[in-house]
Design a protein around this motif. Structure first.
Motif, PDB file in Angstrom:
ATOM      1  N   ILE A   1      15.393 -65.281  -7.390  1.00 35.19           N
ATOM      2  CA  ILE A   1      16.308 -66.325  -7.860  1.00 35.19           C
ATOM      3  C   ILE A   1      15.877 -67.656  -7.224  1.00 35.19           C
ATOM      4  O   ILE A   1      15.798 -67.763  -5.981  1.00 35.19           O
ATOM      5  N   PHE A   2      15.550 -68.607  -8.103  1.00 36.56           N
ATOM      6  CA  PHE A   2      15.133 -69.946  -7.660  1.00 36.56           C
ATOM      7  C   PHE A   2      16.264 -70.927  -7.901  1.00 36.56           C
ATOM      8  O   PHE A   2      17.104 -70.731  -8.795  1.00 36.56           O
ATOM      9  N   THR A   3      16.235 -71.986  -7.131  1.00 30.71           N
ATOM     10  CA  THR A   3      17.272 -73.004  -7.309  1.00 30.71           C
ATOM     11  C   THR A   3      17.041 -73.830  -8.576  1.00 30.71           C
ATOM     12  O   THR A   3      17.988 -74.342  -9.171  1.00 30.71           O
ATOM     13  N   SER A   4      15.743 -73.911  -9.002  1.00 34.32           N
ATOM     14  CA  SER A   4      15.467 -74.687 -10.216  1.00 34.32           C
ATOM     15  C   SER A   4      14.250 -74.084 -10.904  1.00 34.32           C
ATOM     16  O   SER A   4      13.465 -73.336 -10.304  1.00 34.32           O
ATOM     17  N   ALA A   5      14.065 -74.466 -12.161  1.00 33.47           N
ATOM     18  CA  ALA A   5      12.934 -73.960 -12.932  1.00 33.47           C
ATOM     19  C   ALA A   5      11.633 -74.560 -12.426  1.00 33.47           C
ATOM     20  O   ALA A   5      10.585 -73.890 -12.421  1.00 33.47           O
ATOM     21  N   ASP A   6      11.656 -75.810 -11.946  1.00 40.20           N
ATOM     22  CA  ASP A   6      10.447 -76.419 -11.428  1.00 40.20           C
ATOM     23  C   ASP A   6       9.943 -75.660 -10.203  1.00 40.20           C
ATOM     24  O   ASP A   6       8.743 -75.415 -10.040  1.00 40.20           O
ATOM     25  N   GLU A   7      10.843 -75.336  -9.303  1.00 41.41           N
ATOM     26  CA  GLU A   7      10.458 -74.575  -8.117  1.00 41.41           C
ATOM     27  C   GLU A   7       9.863 -73.229  -8.512  1.00 41.41           C
ATOM     28  O   GLU A   7       8.885 -72.759  -7.927  1.00 41.41           O
TER      29      GLU A   7
ATOM     30  N   PHE B   1       7.075 -63.115   0.723  1.00 36.15           N
ATOM     31  CA  PHE B   1       7.848 -62.910   1.959  1.00 36.15           C
ATOM     32  C   PHE B   1       7.039 -62.305   3.102  1.00 36.15           C
ATOM     33  O   PHE B   1       7.504 -62.300   4.235  1.00 36.15           O
ATOM     34  N   GLY B   2       5.891 -61.777   2.828  1.00 39.24           N
ATOM     35  CA  GLY B   2       5.055 -61.247   3.888  1.00 39.24           C
ATOM     36  C   GLY B   2       5.711 -60.083   4.596  1.00 39.24           C
ATOM     37  O   GLY B   2       6.384 -59.226   3.997  1.00 39.24           O
ATOM     38  N   THR B   3       5.537 -60.048   5.919  1.00 35.70           N
ATOM     39  CA  THR B   3       6.047 -58.915   6.709  1.00 35.70           C
ATOM     40  C   THR B   3       7.542 -59.016   6.966  1.00 35.70           C
ATOM     41  O   THR B   3       8.141 -58.080   7.517  1.00 35.70           O
ATOM     42  N   ARG B   4       8.164 -60.139   6.621  1.00 37.07           N
ATOM     43  CA  ARG B   4       9.613 -60.243   6.843  1.00 37.07           C
ATOM     44  C   ARG B   4      10.391 -59.304   5.948  1.00 37.07           C
ATOM     45  O   ARG B   4      11.497 -58.919   6.265  1.00 37.07           O
ATOM     46  N   GLY B   5       9.822 -58.953   4.839  1.00 34.57           N
ATOM     47  CA  GLY B   5      10.510 -58.103   3.892  1.00 34.57           C
ATOM     48  C   GLY B   5      11.459 -58.888   3.032  1.00 34.57           C
ATOM     49  O   GLY B   5      11.608 -60.107   3.150  1.00 34.57           O
ATOM     50  N   VAL B   6      12.094 -58.162   2.132  1.00 37.87           N
ATOM     51  CA  VAL B   6      13.028 -58.791   1.202  1.00 37.87           C
ATOM     52  C   VAL B   6      14.254 -59.246   1.969  1.00 37.87           C
ATOM     53  O   VAL B   6      14.861 -58.447   2.702  1.00 37.87           O
ATOM     54  N   PRO B   7      14.632 -60.495   1.866  1.00 38.05           N
ATOM     55  CA  PRO B   7      15.818 -60.961   2.592  1.00 38.05           C
ATOM     56  C   PRO B   7      17.081 -60.314   2.040  1.00 38.05           C
ATOM     57  O   PRO B   7      17.211 -60.091   0.844  1.00 38.05           O
ATOM     58  N   ARG B   8      18.001 -59.975   2.955  1.00 44.85           N
ATOM     59  CA  ARG B   8      19.269 -59.375   2.556  1.00 44.85           C
ATOM     60  C   ARG B   8      20.236 -60.480   2.169  1.00 44.85           C
ATOM     61  O   ARG B   8      19.976 -61.671   2.342  1.00 44.85           O
ATOM     62  N   ASP B   9      21.371 -60.067   1.655  1.00 46.00           N
ATOM     63  CA  ASP B   9      22.366 -61.019   1.175  1.00 46.00           C
ATOM     64  C   ASP B   9      22.849 -61.875   2.336  1.00 46.00           C
ATOM     65  O   ASP B   9      23.269 -61.354   3.372  1.00 46.00           O
ATOM     66  N   GLY B  10      22.760 -63.186   2.143  1.00 44.16           N
ATOM     67  CA  GLY B  10      23.209 -64.125   3.174  1.00 44.16           C
ATOM     68  C   GLY B  10      22.110 -64.535   4.121  1.00 44.16           C
ATOM     69  O   GLY B  10      22.311 -65.447   4.931  1.00 44.16           O
TER      70      GLY B  10
ATOM     71  N   SER C   1      18.344 -66.096   5.184  1.00 38.98           N
ATOM     72  CA  SER C   1      17.452 -67.148   4.670  1.00 38.98           C
ATOM     73  C   SER C   1      16.150 -66.518   4.181  1.00 38.98           C
ATOM     74  O   SER C   1      15.610 -65.623   4.830  1.00 38.98           O
ATOM     75  N   THR C   2      15.634 -67.019   3.059  1.00 38.62           N
ATOM     76  CA  THR C   2      14.402 -66.455   2.500  1.00 38.62           C
ATOM     77  C   THR C   2      13.172 -66.995   3.220  1.00 38.62           C
ATOM     78  O   THR C   2      12.114 -66.341   3.249  1.00 38.62           O
ATOM     79  N   GLY C   3      13.275 -68.222   3.752  1.00 37.54           N
ATOM     80  CA  GLY C   3      12.122 -68.827   4.416  1.00 37.54           C
ATOM     81  C   GLY C   3      11.106 -69.411   3.464  1.00 37.54           C
ATOM     82  O   GLY C   3      10.033 -69.858   3.885  1.00 37.54           O
ATOM     83  N   VAL C   4      11.407 -69.404   2.177  1.00 35.69           N
ATOM     84  CA  VAL C   4      10.499 -69.955   1.161  1.00 35.69           C
ATOM     85  C   VAL C   4      11.232 -71.101   0.471  1.00 35.69           C
ATOM     86  O   VAL C   4      12.352 -70.891  -0.028  1.00 35.69           O
ATOM     87  N   PRO C   5      10.666 -72.277   0.412  1.00 38.88           N
ATOM     88  CA  PRO C   5      11.349 -73.402  -0.245  1.00 38.88           C
ATOM     89  C   PRO C   5      11.619 -73.089  -1.708  1.00 38.88           C
ATOM     90  O   PRO C   5      10.760 -72.553  -2.406  1.00 38.88           O
ATOM     91  N   GLY C   6      12.829 -73.418  -2.193  1.00 39.55           N
ATOM     92  CA  GLY C   6      13.198 -73.226  -3.584  1.00 39.55           C
ATOM     93  C   GLY C   6      13.663 -71.824  -3.915  1.00 39.55           C
ATOM     94  O   GLY C   6      14.185 -71.592  -5.000  1.00 39.55           O
ATOM     95  N   VAL C   7      13.438 -70.838  -3.025  1.00 37.81           N
ATOM     96  CA  VAL C   7      13.850 -69.460  -3.295  1.00 37.81           C
ATOM     97  C   VAL C   7      15.224 -69.248  -2.678  1.00 37.81           C
ATOM     98  O   VAL C   7      15.404 -69.393  -1.459  1.00 37.81           O
ATOM     99  N   ALA C   8      16.199 -68.903  -3.545  1.00 37.56           N
ATOM    100  CA  ALA C   8      17.564 -68.682  -3.052  1.00 37.56           C
ATOM    101  C   ALA C   8      17.751 -67.249  -2.553  1.00 37.56           C
ATOM    102  O   ALA C   8      18.353 -67.015  -1.492  1.00 37.56           O
ATOM    103  N   ALA C   9      17.240 -66.272  -3.282  1.00 37.94           N
ATOM    104  CA  ALA C   9      17.433 -64.854  -2.896  1.00 37.94           C
ATOM    105  C   ALA C   9      16.618 -63.983  -3.822  1.00 37.94           C
ATOM    106  O   ALA C   9      15.986 -64.482  -4.782  1.00 37.94           O
ATOM    107  N   VAL C  10      16.602 -62.714  -3.518  1.00 40.44           N
ATOM    108  CA  VAL C  10      16.026 -61.704  -4.400  1.00 40.44           C
ATOM    109  C   VAL C  10      17.202 -60.955  -5.009  1.00 40.44           C
ATOM    110  O   VAL C  10      18.187 -60.651  -4.329  1.00 40.44           O
TER     111      VAL C  10
END
Length: 843
Positions: free
Chosen positions: A429-435, A382-391, A393-402
């Motif tokens: 939390i990823f959307t899939s195991a492949d991601e 996540f870099g300098t954005r920090g941990v995304p809060r609930d709701g 966007s993570t900004g990382v493909p395949g990553v739903a949340a922390v």
């Protein structure tokens, strides 16, 4: 507001009781304003505020030191603030010591002055009481003197009557003695004639009797003896009748003289009573007119007193209304001042809270922005954005949340949930195991750290425990936390077999029962394999920070809304200034009403004094009129008594005149007595001559000597009677001289006591009584003045004692305030900390 220079508060006369009824906080603020310590109090408040801020900053520094060890500059700034807090605390302590010391000295000086003033007022009251007591004693002594003067006047009148009666008795005795002396003089003259006759007979020469002569002498002697006996009896009877007539005459004359004296006394009494009655009648219309005038003036004075009392009551009502209005305005002003001060304090507190909340939010966001508290794998993602809060966007493909961004722990259970999640707290939390595998390979290639991945499509769902309520068990962890529905399966898988319990004992019991993991509120994690995890990591507190990040914006909005609602401070200040103007006008109205009430009270007092004076004059006039009417009644009674006595005396005088023998009867009785006396003398002479002749004839010598002896004896008897009569006459003359002397002495005594004065008002006793009665009004005025001074002295003493009690109350409040600030007065009179209180740090 306050009572210092440039303030809006006003303190008027009569508001001391209002001040005493204020709350201790308000009263303390007024006292501080009067003492001029407002700047010190403001500095103290500012110091306390700065100290609170320093303490809060110190707490924040400690929190930051525990959470962010590299930020040393912040800690250094907080250390400087702590040093400033110590300086301010020392400055505050010095200002408090200076203020309390000066206030304590001022109050002690005021108490000393109050005690001295109370002592002076007590001395004045004692002097006034002594003067009043002396005036009452002098009044009582004057009453006794007045009573004594009246008694002396009554005694003088009784003495005058006694002396007059004594003079009349002596005059009566003198007249009787003169009559007796006349009778004795006549008796002495008669006995002198008898003695002369006897001597002539003794001196006559004798003749030689013969027998015929003897017979003739014997016959003559017998005849003469018989005649002498009859003459003696007739003489005794005539003397008895004459003595009876003289006695009746003397008694009648005495009765007539007594009646004449009584008539003269009655005439004198009637004349004196008539003169007094004429004087009283002449002055009676003037007295009645004066009394009527006084009654009219008294009615007018009573009406004036009623009007003055009505005016006083109206002035009192107006003053009470003005004071109530002033008190109401003062209460409103004080309440408005307190509300404004509370509002300003609350606004300042809200501003501080808002600043702290904004600072805290900024700090947390800075921490989040600087990726503080995240391990290397999360920084790489996540870099300098920090941990995304609930709701977000993570900004990382395949990553739903922390995971820690989507799990929300209840308040108080954050540490327990953090301990239960353990290594899964920062799981991604990823959307899939492949991601998830793709991302991990990238991290391995870049050597950017490790992560824990939770693919949604590969998560094996395990239903959470179904637990009933048991003692010490708070609940199943998955049931207690909140999350979005798409993440419920992950949360149930991770926390569905974990129980949150109150203590370790309950946790051990649950683990032994094979129910799964157990975690306490403090973060102790117990596993079925016997492992026990505890303690606190440096980067722990994620849920707490997340909760703060969610709650702080709402808190800031509430504080901003509250500050917007409290934006009417200026309007309240303008309203406070308006209240101050109204209070000033009410003060002036109250002072004017109080002055009017004082004037009305003075007017009422003057009217009452005039009424009392008129009442006294009216009472005196009524008493004088009653005395005048009583004198008239007494004069009428004297006239009636004199008339009745005159009628009775006239009857007694006629009876005495009728009973008194006439001069002709007395002359006839005296002539009869003289004739009988002459007849007796002639018979006795013939008898003695015959007997003498017989004795001379029968016994020339002896008979002659015997006859001579008898004649001498008779002569001696007559001479003895004459001597006795002369002695009686001398005694009567001496008694008459003594009576004359007594009469002259009595008259001199009467003249010495009464002189030429015949009226009671002209006697010295009456003059003394009139002088004492003339002093009555002056003495009563002196007594009233002394009593009024005593009342004024008592009022001054009560006011001084009230001021002294107020000073003592102020000193006690100062001591309470010092105790509240953990200060006291030591044995040397200096301000010192209380025993057990910490001394302020030195600057």
């Amino acid at each position: 507001g306050g009572l210092g220079a440039g303030s809006h508060a006003l303190m008027g006369q009569g508001l001391v009781e209002e001040v005493l009824r204020l709350r201790p906080e308000d009263r303390r603020g007024l006292i501080e304003d009067v003492a001029g310590v407002r700047p010190h109090r403001l500095r103290m408040i500012d110091g306390r505020r700065r100290r609170a801020e320093a303490e809060e900053n110190l707490a924040r520094a400690r929190l930051l030191a525990a959470e962010i060890e590299p930020r040393l500059r912040t800690v250094e700034r907080q250390a400087k603030r702590a040093a400033q807090h110590a300086e301010l605390a020392a400055e505050l302590h010095g200002a408090l010591c200076d203020f309390y010391g000066r206030e304590q000295r001022r109050l002690h000086a005021a108490l000393s002055q109050g005690r001295a003033a109370a002592g002076e007022r007590a001395a004045d009251r004692e002097a006034a009481e002594a003067a009043s007591a002396r005036a009452e004693q002098e009044m009582e002594r004057w009453r006794r003197d007045l009573e004594a003067a009246r008694e002396r006047l009554d005694a003088a009148e009784a003495e005058r009557r006694r002396l007059s009666a004594a003079v009349r008795d002596l005059e009566s005795k003198r007249d009787l003695t003169r009559e007796r002396r006349g009778l004795l003089e006549a008796r002495v003259a008669e006995l002198g004639a008898d003695v002369a006759t006897l001597r002539e007979r003794l001196d006559a020469p004798g003749e030689e009797p013969d027998a015929e002569r003897r017979a003739s002498l014997a016959a003559d002697a017998a005849t003469a003896a018989a005649e002498a006996g009859a003459a003696q009896e007739a003489l005794d009877a005539a003397a008895g009748r004459l003595a009876g007539l003289r006695r009746v005459r003397d008694e009648a004359d005495a009765e007539l003289e007594r009646l004449d004296r009584a008539a003269r006394d009655d005439e004198r009494r009637l004349a004196e009573s008539g003169r007094r009655a004429d004087g009283v009648r002449a002055g009676l219309p003037a007295r009645e007119e004066a009394l009527q005038t006084l009654r009219s003036r008294l009615d007018g004075a009573e009406a004036a007193v009623g009007e003055a009392q009505t005016a006083q009551a109206e002035a009192g009502v107006r003053a009470s209304d003005a004071y109530e209005r002033r008190a109401e305005l003062a209460r409103d002003y004080n309440l408005a001042t307190a509300r404004l001060r509370d509002l300003e304090t609350a606004r300042a507190g809200r501003e501080r809270d808002l600043d702290r909340a904004r600072d805290r939010l900024q700090m947390l966001r800075e921490l989040q922005g600087e990726s503080e508290g995240m391990h290397q794998g999360l920084r790489a993602l996540f870099g300098t954005r920090g941990v995304p809060r609930d709701g977000e966007s993570t900004g990382v493909p395949g990553v739903a949340a922390v995971l820690r961004g989507v799990v929300h722990a209840p308040r108080g259970l954050e540490r327990a949930v953090e301990a239960a999640l353990a290594d899964y707290l920062d799981a991604v939390i990823f959307t899939s195991a492949d991601e998830a595998l793709s991302t991990m390979r990238l991290l391995v290639q870049e050597r950017a750290g490790r992560i824990v991945a939770l693919p949604l499509d590969a998560t094996r769902v395990r239903p959470p425990l179904a637990m009933s309520e048991e003692p010490g068990v708070i609940g199943v962890a998955s049931r207690l936390v909140r999350c979005r529905p798409e993440y419920r399966a992950v949360v149930d898988t991770l926390l569905g077999r974990t129980l949150i319990v109150e203590d370790l004992a309950t946790g051990r019991t649950m683990v032994q029962r094979g129910l799964g993991d157990a975690v306490t509120r403090d973060g102790y994690l117990l596993r079925p394999n016997g492992a026990l995890t505890g303690g606190r990591l440096a980067d722990s507190g994620a849920f707490t920070r997340e909760a703060e990040l969610r709650a702080l914006p709402e808190q800031i909005e509430d504080l901003e809304r509250s500050l917007a609602e409290a934006a009417d401070v200026e309007e309240r200040r303008r309203a406070l200034e308006t209240l101050a103007d109204q209070l000033r006008l009410a003060e002036e109205a109250a002072e004017e009403a109080a002055a009017a009430r004082e004037r009305a009270q003075e007017a009422t007092g003057q009217r009452r004094a005039d009424l009392a004076a008129l009442g006294g004059e009216t009472q005196a006039a009524q008493e004088a009129l009653a005395r005048a009417r009583e004198e008239l009644r007494q004069a009428e009674a004297v006239a009636a008594e004199v008339d009745a006595a005159g009628s009775g005396r006239e009857a007694d005088r006629e009876a005495a005149r009728a009973a008194r023998p006439g001069d002709e009867a007395l002359a006839a009785a005296e002539e009869a007595q003289s004739a009988r006396l002459r007849a007796l003398g002639e018979a006795q002479s013939r008898l003695r001559a015959a007997q003498e002749e017989q004795r001379r004839l029968e016994e020339r010598d002896e008979a002659g000597r015997a006859a001579l002896t008898r004649a001498r004896e008779a002569l001696a008897g007559r001479e003895a009677q004459r001597a006795q009569a002369a002695d009686d006459l001398a005694a009567c003359a001496a008694a008459l001289d003594a009576l004359a002397a007594e009469l002259a002495a009595a008259e001199r005594e009467r003249e010495a006591r009464l002189g030429d004065r015949g009226a009671e008002a002209a006697s010295p006793e009456a003059d003394a009584l009139a002088a004492l009665q003339g002093e009555e009004r002056e003495r009563r005025a002196v007594l009233a003045d002394r009593q009024a001074r005593r009342i004024e002295a008592e009022k001054a003493l009560v006011e001084a004692q009230a001021a002294l009690r107020e000073g003592e109350t102020a000193l006690e409040r100062l001591r309470e305030a010092m105790a509240g600030d953990e200060l006291t007065i030591d044995g040397e009179g200096r301000v010192a900390p209380l025993d057990g209180a910490a001394a302020p740090p030195s600057a």
